[in-house]
Design an enzyme around this catalytic site. Sequence first.
Site, PDB file in Angstrom:
ATOM      1  N   CYS A 114      -1.893   2.399   7.398  1.00  0.00           N
ATOM      2  CA  CYS A 114      -1.230   1.322   6.674  1.00  0.00           C
ATOM      3  C   CYS A 114      -1.760  -0.082   6.953  1.00  0.00           C
ATOM      4  O   CYS A 114      -2.140  -0.407   8.056  1.00  0.00           O
ATOM      5  CB  CYS A 114       0.274   1.382   6.914  1.00  0.00           C
TER       6      CYS A 114
ATOM      7  N   CYS B 275      -1.638  -2.622  14.869  1.00  0.00           N
ATOM      8  CA  CYS B 275      -1.296  -2.338  13.476  1.00  0.00           C
ATOM      9  C   CYS B 275      -1.806  -3.424  12.531  1.00  0.00           C
ATOM     10  O   CYS B 275      -1.545  -4.609  12.732  1.00  0.00           O
ATOM     11  CB  CYS B 275       0.223  -2.220  13.363  1.00  0.00           C
TER      12      CYS B 275
ATOM     13  N   CYS C  14       5.084  -7.283   7.865  1.00  0.00           N
ATOM     14  CA  CYS C  14       6.053  -6.831   8.873  1.00  0.00           C
ATOM     15  C   CYS C  14       6.217  -7.924   9.920  1.00  0.00           C
ATOM     16  O   CYS C  14       5.267  -8.621  10.259  1.00  0.00           O
ATOM     17  CB  CYS C  14       5.553  -5.546   9.527  1.00  0.00           C
TER      18      CYS C  14
ATOM     19  N   CYS D 249       3.182  -5.449  16.085  1.00  0.00           N
ATOM     20  CA  CYS D 249       2.521  -4.499  16.990  1.00  0.00           C
ATOM     21  C   CYS D 249       1.014  -4.788  16.975  1.00  0.00           C
ATOM     22  O   CYS D 249       0.431  -4.979  15.902  1.00  0.00           O
ATOM     23  CB  CYS D 249       2.786  -3.062  16.563  1.00  0.00           C
TER      24      CYS D 249
ATOM     25  N   CYS E 275       3.533   8.285   1.254  1.00  0.00           N
ATOM     26  CA  CYS E 275       3.894   7.346   2.312  1.00  0.00           C
ATOM     27  C   CYS E 275       4.129   5.993   1.640  1.00  0.00           C
ATOM     28  O   CYS E 275       3.200   5.407   1.080  1.00  0.00           O
ATOM     29  CB  CYS E 275       2.739   7.282   3.306  1.00  0.00           C
TER      30      CYS E 275
ATOM     31  N   GLU F  63       0.817  -1.211   0.000  1.00  0.00           N
ATOM     32  CA  GLU F  63       0.000   0.000   0.000  1.00  0.00           C
ATOM     33  C   GLU F  63       0.852   1.262   0.000  1.00  0.00           C
ATOM     34  O   GLU F  63       1.929   1.288   0.595  1.00  0.00           O
ATOM     35  CB  GLU F  63      -0.869   0.027   1.263  1.00  0.00           C
TER      36      GLU F  63
HETATM   37  N1  SAH Z   1       7.323   0.109  11.008  1.00  0.00           N
HETATM   38  C1  SAH Z   1       7.520   1.501  11.124  1.00  0.00           C
HETATM   39  C2  SAH Z   1       6.890   2.288  10.004  1.00  0.00           C
HETATM   40  C3  SAH Z   1       5.565   1.829   9.513  1.00  0.00           C
HETATM   41  S1  SAH Z   1       4.217   2.027  10.626  1.00  0.00           S
HETATM   42  C4  SAH Z   1       7.040   1.991  12.468  1.00  0.00           C
HETATM   43  O1  SAH Z   1       6.410   1.237  13.189  1.00  0.00           O
HETATM   44  O2  SAH Z   1       7.348   3.138  12.794  1.00  0.00           O
HETATM   45  C5  SAH Z   1       3.930   3.779  10.504  1.00  0.00           C
HETATM   46  C6  SAH Z   1       3.305   4.404  11.730  1.00  0.00           C
HETATM   47  O3  SAH Z   1       1.930   4.042  11.837  1.00  0.00           O
HETATM   48  C7  SAH Z   1       3.959   3.981  13.034  1.00  0.00           C
HETATM   49  O4  SAH Z   1       4.144   5.082  13.885  1.00  0.00           O
HETATM   50  C8  SAH Z   1       2.926   3.038  13.593  1.00  0.00           C
HETATM   51  O5  SAH Z   1       3.073   2.863  14.958  1.00  0.00           O
HETATM   52  C9  SAH Z   1       1.642   3.717  13.172  1.00  0.00           C
HETATM   53  N2  SAH Z   1       0.450   2.900  13.244  1.00  0.00           N
HETATM   54  C10 SAH Z   1       0.293   1.608  12.920  1.00  0.00           C
HETATM   55  N3  SAH Z   1      -0.981   1.209  13.134  1.00  0.00           N
HETATM   56  C11 SAH Z   1      -1.639   2.296  13.599  1.00  0.00           C
HETATM   57  C12 SAH Z   1      -2.984   2.527  14.018  1.00  0.00           C
HETATM   58  N4  SAH Z   1      -3.893   1.545  14.000  1.00  0.00           N
HETATM   59  N5  SAH Z   1      -3.320   3.764  14.444  1.00  0.00           N
HETATM   60  C13 SAH Z   1      -2.400   4.755  14.458  1.00  0.00           C
HETATM   61  N6  SAH Z   1      -1.108   4.603  14.099  1.00  0.00           N
HETATM   62  C14 SAH Z   1      -0.738   3.380  13.667  1.00  0.00           C
HETATM   63 FE1  SF4 Z   2       5.484  -3.205  11.755  1.00  0.00          FE
HETATM   64 FE2  SF4 Z   2       3.131  -2.034  12.052  1.00  0.00          FE
HETATM   65 FE3  SF4 Z   2       4.751  -2.301  14.142  1.00  0.00          FE
HETATM   66 FE4  SF4 Z   2       5.393  -0.574  12.187  1.00  0.00          FE
HETATM   67  S1  SF4 Z   2       3.621  -0.450  13.560  1.00  0.00           S
HETATM   68  S2  SF4 Z   2       6.730  -2.078  13.208  1.00  0.00           S
HETATM   69  S3  SF4 Z   2       4.568  -1.689  10.421  1.00  0.00           S
HETATM   70  S4  SF4 Z   2       3.800  -3.982  13.003  1.00  0.00           S
END
Ligand code: SAH
Ligand code: SF4
Length: 302
Positions: free
Chosen positions: A289, A75, A68, A72, A61, A48
């Site tokens: 994302c 996410c 990944c 998390c 972006c 995406e």
């Molecule tokens: N892996 C990297 C970059 C991709 S995620 C990272 O974790 O920083 C990009 C951003 O989106 C990160 O700050 C992540 O914590 C945030 N993110 C992911 N899922 C989210 C959600 N459901 N609501 C808000 N922010 C989110």
């Molecule tokens: Fe991976 Fe999503 Fe965590 Fe970023 S926020 S490190 S994309 S699992």
Amino acid sequence: MKNLPKNLIDFLEGSCYISVANIEKKLVSRYDKTVKYLFRLNDWEYVETVVMSYRHGYSICVSTQVGCKMGCTFCATGKSGFSRSLTASEILAQIESAQKDLNIRISNVVLMGMGEPLDNFDNVVRFIKLVSSENGLNIGMRHITLSTCGLVPKIYELAELKFPITLSVSLHAPDNKTRSMTMPVNNRYPVETLIKACRDYFDITGRRVSFEYAMIDGVNDSDNSARKLGELLRGLNCHVNLIPVNSVKGSDFKKSRLDRQKSFVEILNKYHITATVRRTLGSDINASCGQLKRNHTQEGGK
Ligand code: SAH
Ligand code: SF4
């Protein structure tokens, strides 16, 4: 390329390929013109990419991996597992496809799409060099932001390159107990180690670090959390981006209330830390994302 010698064409055919990002799906927000793409790569994997339009230009972006490994819990990408890392040219192809489709020139790049950029270090560094090169897309490094969940040794490796990019660290909690609950990477690189790396990053590069803090109702949004965050970041030249968490399928996290967001900003300001609540763009097209790919996959796509 009929004007090339036959032996050169044969050589190119045998040794090269062109990375393309084919548009599989495209959604345009009715509210703010945010565009979200689901791109299909040469091997039918999907990533995406989101294009946002601001007063100062267009920001993109990009994804750095298919899925990944970091897991998390809030996410959508983290929930869909890991398939592979992208090559530098596949990261570039996302920008080229979007520019061509929208007939625009992108001025800012954020590595904040699917995947953990520092878990794909070499390709991401190559991409940054290519995209900023005068012979490439010529987007200056000051217009590039790399977001990481906090892979500490890689933060040091990146610092040594002294790129004038912005490092953005996804913190999301001010203490190990809360952070480990949502971000498994914290068990490996706990908060103190991570913040020390950020302080060192600033000392080595002279670049202000920014922190992402997804505000989750009842989890990390109390005044006490804000004060802990203030203490943790005391004296560090940084900026905090507060993001009301986006709800994703399969997790019951809810965004923090407006009064919580305001109170957080006020408390951080008392610690002389600048903080802003990020405007939500593309809320009608699931612009955060991993969600589009997840839906596509569950609809019976790959
Ligand atoms: N892996 C990297 C970059 C991709 S995620 C990272 O974790 O920083 C990009 C951003 O989106 C990160 O700050 C992540 O914590 C945030 N993110 C992911 N899922 C989210 C959600 N459901 N609501 C808000 N922010 C989110
Ligand atoms: Fe991976 Fe999503 Fe965590 Fe970023 S926020 S490190 S994309 S699992």
